[in-house]
Design an enzyme around this catalytic site. Structure first.
Site, short mmCIF file in Angstrom:
data_model
loop_
_atom_site.label_atom_id
_atom_site.label_comp_id
_atom_site.label_asym_id
_atom_site.label_seq_id
_atom_site.Cartn_x
_atom_site.Cartn_y
_atom_site.Cartn_z
N ASP A 18 0.86 -1.19 0.00
CA ASP A 18 0.00 0.00 0.00
C ASP A 18 0.90 1.24 0.00
OD1 ASP A 18 -2.26 1.61 0.32
OD2 ASP A 18 -2.39 1.30 2.48
N GLU A 37 2.65 5.07 -3.90
CA GLU A 37 2.62 6.06 -5.02
C GLU A 37 3.92 6.83 -5.13
OE1 GLU A 37 0.21 5.58 -2.79
OE2 GLU A 37 -0.96 4.38 -4.16
N ASP A 91 -8.92 3.57 -2.62
CA ASP A 91 -9.93 3.99 -1.65
C ASP A 91 -11.19 4.54 -2.29
OD1 ASP A 91 -8.08 3.18 0.17
OD2 ASP A 91 -7.42 5.19 0.72
O1 MIG Z 1 -3.83 5.94 4.69
O2 MIG Z 1 -3.58 0.64 5.66
O3 MIG Z 1 -5.85 2.10 0.31
O4 MIG Z 1 -6.75 -0.19 1.61
O5 MIG Z 1 -6.77 -0.17 4.42
C1 MIG Z 1 -4.61 4.80 4.56
C2 MIG Z 1 -4.75 1.37 5.81
C3 MIG Z 1 -3.72 3.61 4.33
C4 MIG Z 1 -4.94 2.92 2.36
C5 MIG Z 1 -5.36 1.72 1.57
C6 MIG Z 1 -6.37 0.94 2.35
C7 MIG Z 1 -5.80 0.53 3.68
C8 MIG Z 1 -5.34 1.76 4.46
N1 MIG Z 1 -4.39 2.53 3.66
#
Ligand code: MIG
Length: 801
Positions: A405, A408, A483
């Site tokens: 995650d 980016e 998200d």
């Molecule tokens: O700032 O890890 O898209 O799937 O549950 C949020 C917590 C960070 C974003 C991800 C989401 C995940 C969440 N993450």
């Protein structure tokens, strides 16, 4: 260069006339009077690379996207010269290059123009950063349509849009919002039913304009790097996609369980909660293969650690979950907490693995653990180190998959939500700033993760899922769409994104079912799961701060709908696995938007909702509350309504009934759909029998395939797979099903149960391999036209006499 004065005044520069030409085997160089070189490389008869230099100077040739294993070679290459142009001819296309201005025109073998430069290549010098802003513009004939570009949450046909590629953490994004998490600078153009593709392999921020700025022009440009694009000729759109996917790489087969249903939430903890959720799935008999641990499993969000209060003995827990058929998937983010006591941090500091700013300080940013440094995944040494970090999680604890995650990369509380431009990256020895590395960062993280998980999971197969991706990421990882929000509009978006990712070479994708932000109604959840089981990646996920999103939180009716559809997914596993095999083997998109399925039919060019799951199942989600059905377009040909078995003629829009427990589904006539028995998880049961649903068709043969193997591991690479090819031939008074089998894998089952659907006659005789058999010997059920035959048959005759 008198023609472009107006533009030139705006700082644009244009190539002059060609002064020299040279050819070296498959590579042709055209040099202009003002130091532009156009390098044309013939990769295949229908795959051509165009690369432009200014100042007579190419950069070192390096790409993360291009796969080393892609097909190369052509049967013909001829170059002709006239007073005004050069013409390069392959067996598929001809490319004219105008001597006056280096403009390119690509034609098919009958002379139709497929793609033609408008202003062609031009550029602006960038004093601020050095190098050029490189630009390309192409003529856009009226009626041309555009598709592709990854995760753009907008109408499938991009005509009239301008889009941007810059990987962005876009929490609760909306329809038409751009850019999102992924950068896939690949589009498909189609004019008069002839399709081509362009992949602009440039990791800087790129833009694509499809007749938005100028009605008859399509253009693309980048904030740095080279004008370097690959052209793919179809004319068949699916061939464009498979050629692009072959060039940028195909995935390995995932373990079959990864195609099961996954349950996730931010976050399931402590252990007791995880077990409650998994037990409930078994109790309610909703099949499920994977359970996810989001960031709270870690100790203070430190990657590769465990919160021992919530998870005192991760190995025991993971083992117990595995005994119940659950594979554990854990999240790993790029941000490493600045903490002298933390071994991952220490190792990275000792070895100089973190990204640095232009003048030397570390790239410091706030993410979940607080202040963090970030590994430079574009450095091969860092990737190797990172891969090694997975030993404990995978090899010792037994985790089966890793979820990347925030790659980016996302940074909290700063403008731009990411690294500043000046951050330095290795880029595998092509040292550069973040402007160039930003879009590839997530892919390189997923790649390093893939290498680690694969190493320690071996001889089993790895499973990786990523949020950010650039072209080529499909070689390493699956992805989800980030998200989203629990709204009906987002159900529409999820459908578009899954289709668009499929046509962009990244089929193994799905949305957060039910929506990540906010809370869905039971009805919305039911409609979403109905669609979600037809996406290659199928996972419910939610932010967790608006209540729970397990199927049972919506009441009994939704539990029943969920069970019905998840069960259907498990029954269709051999069909889905075969789709994946076609994707892994040939780059064939797993989901086919209608335009991809039948581009000759103009009706399909602007359709968004309907798609083909694999080759033979038409799906169309219900995207509104209180619906009793919907109007949808059924493509040309004849189809069977899966639920009612009604035989319908396509080629027009029609109303289809769909109460809450129905999603419109149609099966192509002549299809043979394979099914497994329902299991609570992959491998729960020995597959005693393969079921085949054969949908009668009069006339031409229809071929259906079933790929199977050990469902995990790499024996399939050595030929230990089973590929059955069935062909259905229907006559007025007879059906012939022929089977051909390839591969040395011996499937567990001995028999196949065949159900004949839509048969226009009463069966009087059954022959297996030209021998008449008694009805009893095949357990013939005359009422339902079901019979059971040995799996090894080669020809089955079903006869009316
Ligand atoms: O700032 O890890 O898209 O799937 O549950 C949020 C917590 C960070 C974003 C991800 C989401 C995940 C969440 N993450």
């Amino acid at each position: 260069m008198i023609i472009n004065t107006e533009l030139e005044q705006k700082g644009n520069l244009f190539p002059g006339k060609i002064v020299s030409f040279s050819q070296h085997v498959d590579t042709l160089n055209f040099t202009t009077e003002n130091g532009v070189i156009l390098q044309v490389t013939i990769l295949r008869g229908s795959v051509i690379r165009f690369r432009y230099a200014t100042d007579n100077n190419f950069e070192k040739d390096f790409s993360y996207a291009i796969s080393e294993t892609g097909a190369r070679g052509y049967s013909m290459l001829k170059v002709d010269e006239t007073d005004t142009e050069y013409t390069i001819t392959t067996s598929k296309i001809s490319i004219c290059i105008a001597k006056a201005n280096i403009h390119v025109t690509i034609r098919d073998t009958t002379g139709n123009i497929i793609c033609q430069d408008d202003w062609g290549f031009h550029w602006e010098q960038s004093y601020e950063y050095g190098g050029n802003i490189v630009k390309m513009s192409k003529s856009a004939p009226q009626g041309e349509c555009y598709y592709g570009l990854g995760d753009k949450p907008m109408h499938l046909n991009l005509k009239g849009k301008r889009v941007e590629n810059w990987a962005t953490d876009q929490y609760a994004f909306g329809k038409d919002q751009d850019p999102l998490y992924k950068s896939v600078p690949f589009y498909i153009g189609m004019y008069e039913e002839r399709a081509y593709g362009i992949f602009f392999d440039n990791t800087f921020k790129t833009f694509f304009d499809f007749c938005h700025e100028r009605r008859n022009v399509t253009s693309f440009w980048a904030q740095g790097g080279e004008m370097n694009y690959y052209f793919f000729y179809g004319p068949n759109m699916q061939d464009v996609v498979t050629r692009y996917t072959d060039l940028t790489g195909k995935p390995e087969l995932p373990p079959l369980w990864a195609l099961g249903y996954h349950q996730c939430k931010w976050s399931y903890y402590p252990e007791k909660k995880v077990k409650e959720v998994t037990h409930k799935f078994r109790e309610l008999r909703i099949p499920c293969d994977a359970i996810y641990l989001d960031i709270d499993y870690m100790d203070g969000f430190r990657c590769f650690t465990w919160n021992k209060e919530y998870f005192p003995d991760p190995k025991r827990m993971v083992t117990e979950l595995a005994e119940d058929g659950f594979k554990t998937v854990v999240i790993i983010d790029p941000g490493i907490k600045i903490d002298d006591e933390y071994s991952v941090y220490q190792e990275a500091m000792e070895n100089d693995y973190f990204c640095k700013r232009a003048d030397g300080p570390y790239m410091r940013g706030k993410v979940w653990p607080g202040e963090c440094f970030f590994p430079d995944f574009t450095n091969p040494k860092v990737r190797e180190w990172w891969a090694g970090l997975f030993k404990e999680i995978i090899d010792e604890i037994g985790v089966k998959g890793v979820w990347n995650d925030m790659n980016e990369p996302a940074v909290m509380e700063v403008p731009g939500k990411t690294f500043p431009d000046d951050v330095r990256h290795s880029y595998d020895g092509n040292y550069c700033s973040h402007r160039k590395a930003h879009n590839i960062y997530g892919t390189q993280m997923a790649r390093a993760t893939y290498e680690g998980v694969k190493r320690f999971a071996y001889p089993k197969r790895p499973f990786i899922i990523t949020r950010s991706a650039y072209s080529g990421a499909q070689r390493y990882t699956s992805s989800w769409t980030g998200d989203n929000v629990a709204t009906w509009e987002h159900l529409w978006i999820a459908n578009i994104q899954a289709q668009r990712m499929s046509m962009s070479g990244m089929s193994f994708t799905g949305s957060d079912i039910g929506g990540f932000a906010e809370h869905p109604t039971g009805e919305l959840y039911a409609r979403w799961i109905q669609l979600g089981v037809f996406h290659p990646f199928c996972r419910t996920h939610s932010s967790g701060d608006h209540g729970n999103q397990e199927p049972w939180t919506f009441g009994e009716e939704v539990v029943d709908v969920t069970r019905k559809y998840v069960e259907l997914r498990y029954q269709l596993l051999p069909y889905l696995y075969t789709m994946f095999w076609e994707y892994a083997e040939a780059g064939i998109p797993m989901l086919k938007s209608l335009v991809l399925y039948d581009q000759e039919d103009l009706q399909t060019h602007y359709r968004t909702d309907e798609f083909i799951f694999g080759n033979q199942i038409l799906v169309c989600p219900i995207q509104e509350p209180n619906a009793k059905g919907r109007r949808m377009y059924i493509p040309k040909g004849y189809w069977y309504n899966y639920w009612t078995r009604a035989y319908v003629k396509g080629g027009k829009e029609q109303w289809v009934d769909a109460d809450l427990d129905i999603i419109p589904l149609f099966i192509k006539e002549g299809a043979i759909i394979p099914k497994y028995p329902i299991q609570q998880y992959v491998g729960e049961k020995r597959i005693e029998e393969l079921k085949l649903e054969a949908y009668y068709k009069l006339g031409n043969k229809e071929v259906s395939k079933v790929y199977e193997d050990a469902q995990d591991g790499y024996d399939y690479v050595k030929g230990r797979y089973s590929l059955r090819s069935f062909s259905f031939t229907g006559k007025e008074n007879e059906v012939i099903i022929q089977q051909h089998k390839d591969g040395s894998y011996i499937t567990e089952y001995e028999t196949m149960q065949i159900e004949l659907i839509g048969l226009p006659f009463k069966i009087n005789e059954i022959e297996i391999d030209n021998v008449v058999v008694s009805f009893e010997s095949v357990g013939f059920d005359a009422k339902n036209n079901i019979l059971t035959v040995p799996k090894s048959f080669t020809e089955l005759h079903i006869i009316a006499k």
